[in-house]
Design an enzyme around this catalytic site. Sequence first.
Site, PDB file in Angstrom:
ATOM      1  N   GLU A 470       0.778  -4.363   0.760  1.00 52.10           N
ATOM      2  CA  GLU A 470       2.209  -4.066   0.835  1.00 52.10           C
ATOM      3  C   GLU A 470       2.798  -4.654   2.116  1.00 52.10           C
ATOM      4  O   GLU A 470       2.365  -4.336   3.213  1.00 52.10           O
ATOM      5  CB  GLU A 470       2.401  -2.547   0.829  1.00 52.10           C
ATOM      6  CG  GLU A 470       3.818  -2.101   1.098  1.00 52.10           C
ATOM      7  CD  GLU A 470       3.913  -0.576   1.191  1.00 52.10           C
ATOM      8  OE1 GLU A 470       2.881   0.102   0.975  1.00 52.10           O
ATOM      9  OE2 GLU A 470       5.011  -0.084   1.481  1.00 52.10           O
ATOM     10  N   ASP A 543       0.811   1.520   1.900  1.00 59.91           N
ATOM     11  CA  ASP A 543       0.951   2.486   2.991  1.00 59.91           C
ATOM     12  C   ASP A 543       0.793   3.914   2.481  1.00 59.91           C
ATOM     13  O   ASP A 543       1.029   4.201   1.315  1.00 59.91           O
ATOM     14  CB  ASP A 543       2.330   2.351   3.650  1.00 59.91           C
ATOM     15  CG  ASP A 543       2.455   1.023   4.387  1.00 59.91           C
ATOM     16  OD1 ASP A 543       1.407   0.390   4.633  1.00 59.91           O
ATOM     17  OD2 ASP A 543       3.594   0.633   4.710  1.00 59.91           O
ATOM     18  N   ASP A 545       2.630   6.363   2.581  1.00 62.00           N
ATOM     19  CA  ASP A 545       3.914   7.070   2.570  1.00 62.00           C
ATOM     20  C   ASP A 545       4.497   7.001   1.160  1.00 62.00           C
ATOM     21  O   ASP A 545       3.855   6.499   0.242  1.00 62.00           O
ATOM     22  CB  ASP A 545       4.865   6.477   3.620  1.00 62.00           C
ATOM     23  CG  ASP A 545       5.116   4.989   3.365  1.00 62.00           C
ATOM     24  OD1 ASP A 545       4.714   4.483   2.288  1.00 62.00           O
ATOM     25  OD2 ASP A 545       5.702   4.336   4.243  1.00 62.00           O
ATOM     26  N   ASP A 547       6.982   5.249  -0.105  1.00 60.67           N
ATOM     27  CA  ASP A 547       7.187   3.896  -0.626  1.00 60.67           C
ATOM     28  C   ASP A 547       5.869   3.301  -1.107  1.00 60.67           C
ATOM     29  O   ASP A 547       5.803   2.674  -2.161  1.00 60.67           O
ATOM     30  CB  ASP A 547       7.775   2.985   0.461  1.00 60.67           C
ATOM     31  CG  ASP A 547       9.265   3.240   0.628  1.00 60.67           C
ATOM     32  OD1 ASP A 547       9.832   3.976  -0.225  1.00 60.67           O
ATOM     33  OD2 ASP A 547       9.840   2.725   1.596  1.00 60.67           O
TER      34      ASP A 547
END
Length: 706
Positions: A470, A543, A545, A547
């Site tokens: 990413e 990641d 998180d 997103d």
Amino acid sequence: MAEKKEKKSNYDASSISVLEGLEPVRKRPGMYIGTTGPDGLHHLIWEVFDNSRDEAMGGFANRIEVALLPGGYIRVVDNGRGIPVDMHKQTGVSALETILTVLHAGGKFGGEGSGYKVSGGLHGVGVSVMNALSSHVIAEVHRDGGYHMQEYVIGVPKYKVKKIGSSKMKGTIITFQADATIFPETDYDFKKIVNHLRQQAYLVKAMQLTVIDARLAMGEAAALHASTDKGVQKFLDTLKGKQYLSDEHVEVPHQHFYFEGGLRSLVAFNNQYQKPVHKNIFYVEKNEPDGAVMSVEVAVQYVDDISARISAFANNIYNPEHGTHITGFKTALTRTLNNYARKNNFFSVKDKDTGFTGDDVLEGITAVVSVKMPEIQFEGQTKAKLGSVEARGAVESVFGEAFSAYLEENPDDAKAIINKVVIAVKARKAAKAAKDSVLRKGALEGMSLPGKLADCQSKRAEDSELFIVEGDSAGGSAKMGRDRKTQAILALRGKILNVERARIDKMLASEQIKNVVIAMGTAIGDVFDITKLRYHKIIIATDADVDGAHIRTLLLTLFYRYFKPLIEGGFIYIALPPLYKIQKGKEIQYAFDDNEKLSILKSMGIDPSENEDVIEEEGGEETEVTEAAVTKKNSRVRIQRYKGLGEMNAEELWETTMNPENRILKQVAIDDAILADKVFDVLMGTDVPSRKSFIQSNAKMARLDI
Ligand code: 0RA
């Protein structure tokens, strides 16, 4: 229980018959409540609650409270008519005792004209089952100016129903303790109870419902009491004659539910994170035919989204797999919208013949359909799908008629809905064209490898790995840090997020996705060829998180829908980068979760909760503060929390995430394809709120066997 001796009163004869009557329940609890696991344990609550809810549905009660008490007791209170306490002719004992000790007596007892238009008890079994499976039950009834009570031990009455005083109240209070010799686990899940009861609250208009967790917090005394049987009994004694605990104990965790609008409120709730395309929520409630047998209730609102969120209930039981009522609903919806559009000249000439399809009119819809009927039939044991054929016609006619009238009476809403559906038609046609062209034979073959791909040197797929990373910055570090012999890197930009809510076939029109497909080498669709797979490990590295979870979800969906053999073959992996870098002097360790962080800190001889020598920081930049802290006090421990892969330098990324010696990879597996499909449905937007919470709570989920 210690009170066994008491049965030696004049109560022996009926005790024996009660025991015999309820014996099958204790012998085979699974037959009555499905399981003695957590679902069965909670089922006892639903069984009692359903009776109170039916009182509310019949218009006899408007307030219910479900309380979790110390000692594993549950207390369900309503202000309905109160269970009758007078003598019951057939059994020769009180109606109360009959309902609590005779199988199936509860729901049917009222019979015709009792006000039970539709008897609940549809979990099937009645409160006697709860009684049979409880070590102790207290039934309190406020009725006809009196306060009455009867207690039971494993279903056997301790004494005949007795009037202990006068009362100005009315209603029923059932307090029970599940039998720990039947249920291996007797801990209730407050959240599960709240979620189930919230849903129920929507189904009964203007019913006040409170769920209260009074297990520990009800004052110190109760907490103390809870530790001994005697203490609990003392505590229960303090509740006698009381009705709603939430009126007094506001300090205890509780939730109130009150939905004036019933299903309308549920649609509004389901749309709370959405953008409605029209103002007025459609709503109808009608009995069909003419008042008696079947009742149909429907609420609808369209939002600016492409998925459909339809919730179905039959006799207040949620039907996740829908059934006849939803079939009737969809038929009427398609027909009514087509009729309206035709009549008001909304169709262009070329669309006139085809009209809207069933799928077109479902895009962006939020709907709740609830039917109530006397003789209900489900498909299969779980009641997940309604089978009763009458429901289909009833919903079709009630909803069709009312929805047609709604469109006529609300031209602005009608216009907005039709516009929304017209957009769906266009999107369907465009998507089909795009899909056809992408899938056209050979369209992805012979394409040169994408520029974004940093390929590995090896041409042996068995040795080769593709990291899908990413972001450009992580991509850069990965390219520098990798073992270029065997590791290829494909960096995705955040853009990929934008197609997340779009049709799956639109994904194929996305440059990012196309790059993934071309890099893998297998092509797609009819021409998919697993022998052309260029890497035997395809590793998703996003990641930790929200997103990152989104991107991972999108990729997993792509693999699931179009490359299932790659999952089945065990070629798809998820990289688990560490969450923390922990540094003490020159010593560096990485922690992959909070527990590991704690144990590493412990191994460094540090108690993180009270240690001033720990510097915690967000983000990966080596800030000046950090540098200063390290040089000045290099005995201090520095904890760095990685928010993204991009925060790691090439060396760190290699050490923690890419080096086969150290890294943690999770193989993506489909143990149960059906289950996985459900997961993807949640993820991909049938139900936005649950999708959100799913992604957030499973941001690190790798295996799909949840
Ligand atoms: C049988 C008959 C009547 C009410 C009930 C049962 C009843 C059961 C429960 C269980 C929990 N709360 C309840 N409230 C009522 C009808 C009595 C009448 O006609 O007055």
